[in-house]
Design a protein around this motif. Structure first.
Motif, PDB file in Angstrom:
ATOM      1  N   GLU A 114       0.818  -1.215   0.000  1.00  0.00           N
ATOM      2  CA  GLU A 114       0.000   0.000   0.000  1.00  0.00           C
ATOM      3  C   GLU A 114       0.849   1.262   0.000  1.00  0.00           C
ATOM      4  OE1 GLU A 114      -3.341   1.149  -0.806  1.00  0.00           O
ATOM      5  OE2 GLU A 114      -3.621  -0.757   0.217  1.00  0.00           O
ATOM      6  N   PHE A 115       1.969   1.195   0.694  1.00  0.00           N
ATOM      7  CA  PHE A 115       2.699   2.403   1.040  1.00  0.00           C
ATOM      8  C   PHE A 115       4.058   2.392   0.338  1.00  0.00           C
ATOM      9  CE2 PHE A 115       4.424   4.869   4.940  1.00  0.00           C
ATOM     10  CZ  PHE A 115       4.124   6.057   4.327  1.00  0.00           C
TER      11      PHE A 115
ATOM     12  N   LYS B  78       7.201   3.852  -0.337  1.00  0.00           N
ATOM     13  CA  LYS B  78       8.072   4.912   0.153  1.00  0.00           C
ATOM     14  C   LYS B  78       9.529   4.631  -0.210  1.00  0.00           C
ATOM     15  CE  LYS B  78       6.812   8.671   2.127  1.00  0.00           C
ATOM     16  NZ  LYS B  78       6.235   9.677   1.268  1.00  0.00           N
TER      17      LYS B  78
ATOM     18  N   ASN C 268      -2.289  15.097  -0.033  1.00  0.00           N
ATOM     19  CA  ASN C 268      -3.563  14.600   0.498  1.00  0.00           C
ATOM     20  C   ASN C 268      -4.786  15.491   0.328  1.00  0.00           C
ATOM     21  OD1 ASN C 268      -2.330  12.234   2.071  1.00  0.00           O
ATOM     22  ND2 ASN C 268      -1.112  14.008   2.632  1.00  0.00           N
TER      23      ASN C 268
ATOM     24  N   TYR D  57       2.272  10.809   3.701  1.00  0.00           N
ATOM     25  CA  TYR D  57       1.257  10.202   2.839  1.00  0.00           C
ATOM     26  C   TYR D  57       1.224  10.904   1.489  1.00  0.00           C
ATOM     27  CZ  TYR D  57      -0.354   8.076   7.149  1.00  0.00           C
ATOM     28  OH  TYR D  57      -0.436   7.369   8.302  1.00  0.00           O
TER      29      TYR D  57
ATOM     30  N   TYR E 131      -1.466   6.504  -1.150  1.00  0.00           N
ATOM     31  CA  TYR E 131      -1.512   5.072  -0.893  1.00  0.00           C
ATOM     32  C   TYR E 131      -1.862   4.370  -2.206  1.00  0.00           C
ATOM     33  CZ  TYR E 131      -1.129   4.004   4.097  1.00  0.00           C
ATOM     34  OH  TYR E 131      -0.651   3.744   5.347  1.00  0.00           O
TER      35      TYR E 131
ATOM     36  N   GLU F   3      -5.352   4.638  -3.477  1.00  0.00           N
ATOM     37  CA  GLU F   3      -5.702   5.982  -3.961  1.00  0.00           C
ATOM     38  C   GLU F   3      -5.155   6.180  -5.368  1.00  0.00           C
ATOM     39  OE1 GLU F   3      -3.860   8.282  -0.913  1.00  0.00           O
ATOM     40  OE2 GLU F   3      -5.591   8.103   0.413  1.00  0.00           O
TER      41      GLU F   3
END
Ligand SMILES: Cc1ncc(COP(=O)(O)O)c(C=O)c1O
Length: 473
Positions: free
Chosen positions: A100-101, A103, A132, A320, A323, A326
């Motif tokens: 999901e993340f 980074k 965001n 964020y 994600y 998104e």
């Protein structure tokens, strides 16, 4: 009031939320989130029965009532609620237990999304920053302009009718937030000029010079079409603004947070004037109605000058920045806009909608103003009930201002099952920004519902609304 769950368990679950009655929901909302906002929702009739499902232009309430969403939920739902293609990619994503993340690794999904953005934005707009919210995107855009200009050139010019967000910096450049700006400090270096006045921009740039006679203005932030009231600047305004910004090396930041992604009948509202901004912020519909997502896009040379050094790679960043779910929602949303020709629908249906509103205006003198561009439309009313209600003691001035529209919104919702909003800075206005999947039949049913409401005694409609205020729990 009995709260069935209150003393049984300390923590509640998602299933508890599903089973919560509207009354208990409102109580918890008022206790833990915002009592007055809860009151307003209740007054408008929105808290009595809650939505259990949403699809396309429709919400479905607990008792089966079907509501036509003419608000598009603040212009977020351009592709409609729960578009099946977006649900599908998200379902697959979850089933595959995707990361999901992103980074530490470059994300192929971020890569594809930024590529797509560079395709739908004109010219060399191709470097993207993801974040965001609309405010965060504008904040980042202004920081980038300041860093790009350097040498103490840090003044930002903004317009008197504008809204760019509610963080300290974005509030400071939001001319329509006169009320809010009284309560919070304005960051220094923000200069306000009238919207639509390009001479004022040039004059301001020339007035603020450093010792080397270079302007201290680094950026001008503006909406190509002001959302509330659908204020369209004079023809040629943006062209002239573009010329002035080029002449003085001032970056032009266009805020497409509301107007972007087809809302005004073009992919971006600035395209009505065929110009290219230096930085463009976007949010709302960007996440396809499923992801809380935003960003800005700029030109490579601007990015390089602002954040081009290796030690500046994270000078402007956020935990964020999209994600996975998104990002895939945003990729799919742009493709849906394209495949279903929703921008085109916004343009053609918007014209039809505006013509029908103008017919209503001729029929009902209480309608003082209508305007629209694409599926961004507004109606303003004479506040007929104001004088009558002023005689009733204990009603705050703010409520009086909302009287006519509040009454009309409630009537449309409860009798005609239509959801519509009044924007925050103009209580005498209904802002219409439905999903771009809207049909001609839905326009017609909205028009006949509004026609019915307009035939009523509006003072009585408004006073009924005030009674709700006086009877508030
Ligand atoms: C034109 C415009 N810019 C910025 C914002 C702020 O966006 P957000 O509420 O996501 O911070 C909004 C929100 O309504 C907006 O309409």
């Amino acid at each position: 009031m009995s709260l069935a769950y209150k003393f049984q368990e300390t923590l509640m679950t998602v299933d508890d939320a599903k089973a919560l009655s509207p009354e208990d929901t409102l109580t918890l909302f008022k206790t833990h989130i915002n009592p007055n906002l809860g009151k307003l929702m209740d007054m408008l009739g929105f808290a009595r029965m809650l939505p259990v499902r949403a699809r396309g232009t429709k919400l479905y309430l607990q008792d089966g009532t079907e509501i036509l969403d003419m608000s598009g939920h603040l212009g977020v739902m351009n592709v409609g609620h729960n578009h099946p293609r977006i649900l599908k990619v998200r379902r697959e994503w979850a089933e595959q237990e995707q990361l999901e993340f992103w980074k530490f690794h470059p994300s192929p999904y971020h890569a594809v999304l930024s590529h797509n953005l560079s395709q739908i934005f004109p010219d060399d707009l191709q470097v993207v920053f993801f974040c965001n919210s609309g405010a965060e995107a504008n904040e980042g855009a202004m920081k980038m302009a300041e860093k790009y200009a350097g040498n103490g050139r840090d003044l930002i010019v903004y317009t008197d009718i504008s809204f760019h967000g509610k963080t300290h910096a974005t509030l400071s450049v939001s001319g329509s937030e006169k009320h809010q700006n009284k309560h919070f400090k304005q960051i220094p270096g923000c200069v306000m000029i009238p919207y639509g006045d390009s001479d004022a921009l040039e004059k301001t740039i020339l007035e603020h010079k450093d010792r080397m006679s270079k302007t201290k203005v680094c950026a001008f932030i503006v909406e190509a079409i002001r959302t509330e009231g659908v204020v369209i600047p004079p023809q040629g305004y943006l062209q002239e603004v573009r010329r002035i910004c080029n002449k003085y090396d001032v970056l032009l930041i266009l805020d497409e947070v509301y107007a972007g992604f087809g809302r005004t009948g073009k992919m971006f509202a600035f395209q009505h004037e065929n110009i290219t901004p230096d930085i463009c912020s976007f949010s709302k519909a960007f996440g396809g109605g499923k992801g809380t997502f935003a960003g800005f896009i700029t030109r490579p040379h601007i990015f390089r000058k602002a954040y081009g050094k290796i030690n500046e790679a994270t000078l402007h960043s956020s935990t964020y920045n999209g994600y996975g779910e998104e990002v895939i929602s945003a990729i799919e949303a742009i493709n849906i806009l394209h495949d279903e020709q929703l921008v085109e629908n916004s343009a053609t249906l918007g014209e039809y909608f505006l013509a029908r509103l103008k017919e209503l205006q001729i029929k009902h003198p209480i309608i003082t103003y209508v305007n629209g561009k694409g599926l961004l439309l507004c109606i303003r009313f004479e506040n007929t009930a104001y004088k009558a209600a002023k005689l009733i003691p204990g009603i705050p001035e703010e409520m009086l201002a909302k009287l006519t529209t509040g009454g009309i919104i409630t009537e449309l919702y409860e009798k005609h099952h239509i959801l519509i909003q009044t924007p925050p800075h103009d209580s005498n206005q209904l802002l219409i920004s439905p999903p771009l999947t809207l049909t001609k039949d839905e326009v017609d049913s909205f028009i006949s519902a509004l026609d019915e409401v307009m035939k009523m005694n509006i003072v009585e409609v408004a006073l009924k609304y005030i009674k709700r205020f006086l009877n508030q729990r």
